[in-house]
Design a protein around this motif. Structure first.
Motif: not given
Length: 305
Positions: A266-268, A274-277, A287-289
């Motif tokens: 959330m804070y990212s 972005g999702i990749i970073m 995987i869980l993330s």
């Protein structure tokens, strides 16, 4: 020059109105073998004049350093690097301390025979009405990790204590905190996660050593500002540090694991990551993330965070 047993490190930013409270409680300590190191983080109020008045009283040894504003996380470490005494304490600029606090903590840390395995002794805090902040420690105190204290024994509330200088400085020398300069609020856990997860012990004692003051209207209090604005970068780093430091141990605490992954994501997102970073920065739980990411975005949207 006299070598003191304890150094009191106080980071301060525009706290001329609260520093006298700290000063009064330090003057009244039964243990006298200490000096006060005030690290002024670029104050624009009359902090320097207040400190000068303290020094002129000549009641306790005071070293004062003014620096350009770097925020508390950096300022604390810069102060610790100046410590030459065997022990030090990080004393906030707005709290006060029972008159036997230093004596209690000094006696407790001196009784640790294998200090190379330890970094600190942590006692309890109390509110102004005398009630304990959070919980007491189990088993009338114990030696162990901050992680176990918080998650195995479920102890809550702010704690306070004394640090062993040689252990702390050894670990700090391997920690690059320069990457956090001018990044706003950074939780101290970003550092202590790194050593606590490696088995460096803390001694927890059920003795009150700090008075906790709720200055709810103080706009310069970190406690009142850390959840907003650019401080969200530090919150992202705090969650990430926790996940990367404790790793697979977190599978035993699934609620804690999921809560910290969602917090990190959330804070990212708030910090335009972005999702990749987001996934790349994790050393575990990739995987869980990935699975939780859509749920985090939904949670953020529903709660308008």
């Amino acid at each position: 020059m006299k070598e003191f047993k304890i150094t009191i490190v106080t980071p301060s930013y525009n706290r001329a109105h609260t520093l006298p409270r700290v000063y009064e409680s330090l003057k009244n300590q039964t243990f006298k073998d200490f000096k006060w190191l005030i690290m002024d983080d670029g104050s624009t109020d009359n902090t320097s004049e207040i400190v000068k008045s303290f020094q002129e009283e000549n009641r306790i040894e005071i070293d004062y350093f003014w620096n350009e504003n770097q925020h508390k996380f950096i300022t604390v470490f810069e102060g610790i690097r100046k410590v030459t005494s065997s022990y030090f304490m990080i004393v906030d600029s707005d709290d006060s301390y029972p008159e036997n606090s230093l004596a209690i903590l000094f006696d407790e840390v001196e009784n640790i025979p294998n200090q190379d395995d330890f970094i600190s002794v942590m006692g309890l805090s109390q509110f102004e009405d005398g009630s304990i902040v959070g919980h007491q420690y189990p088993n009338n105190g114990f030696d162990g990790s901050i992680f176990d204290m918080r998650y195995k024994y479920k102890v809550r509330g702010d704690k306070f204590g004394i640090f062993i200088t040689k252990t702390y400085q050894r670990l700090l020398s391997k920690f690059d905190y320069s990457i956090y300069i001018n990044k706003g609020y950074i939780p101290q856990a970003v550092f202590f996660n790194t050593y606590d997860s490696k088995g460096i012990k803390t001694r927890f004692v059920n003795k009150v050593v700090r008075n906790y003051h709720l200055d709810d209207n103080d706009e310069n209090s970190v406690s009142n500002t850390r959840w907003t604005g650019k401080n969200t970068f530090g919150l992202m780093e705090g969650y990430k540090s926790f996940l990367n430091s404790y790793g697979n141990r977190l599978y035993k605490y699934p609620k804690t694991l999921v809560r910290n992954i969602v917090g990190y994501q959330m804070y990212s997102i708030i910090n335009n990551t972005g999702i990749i970073m987001i996934i790349k920065e994790l050393e575990h739980f990739k995987i869980l993330s990935t699975f939780l990411y859509p749920l985090t975005r939904l949670y953020k949207k529903l709660n308008k965070v």
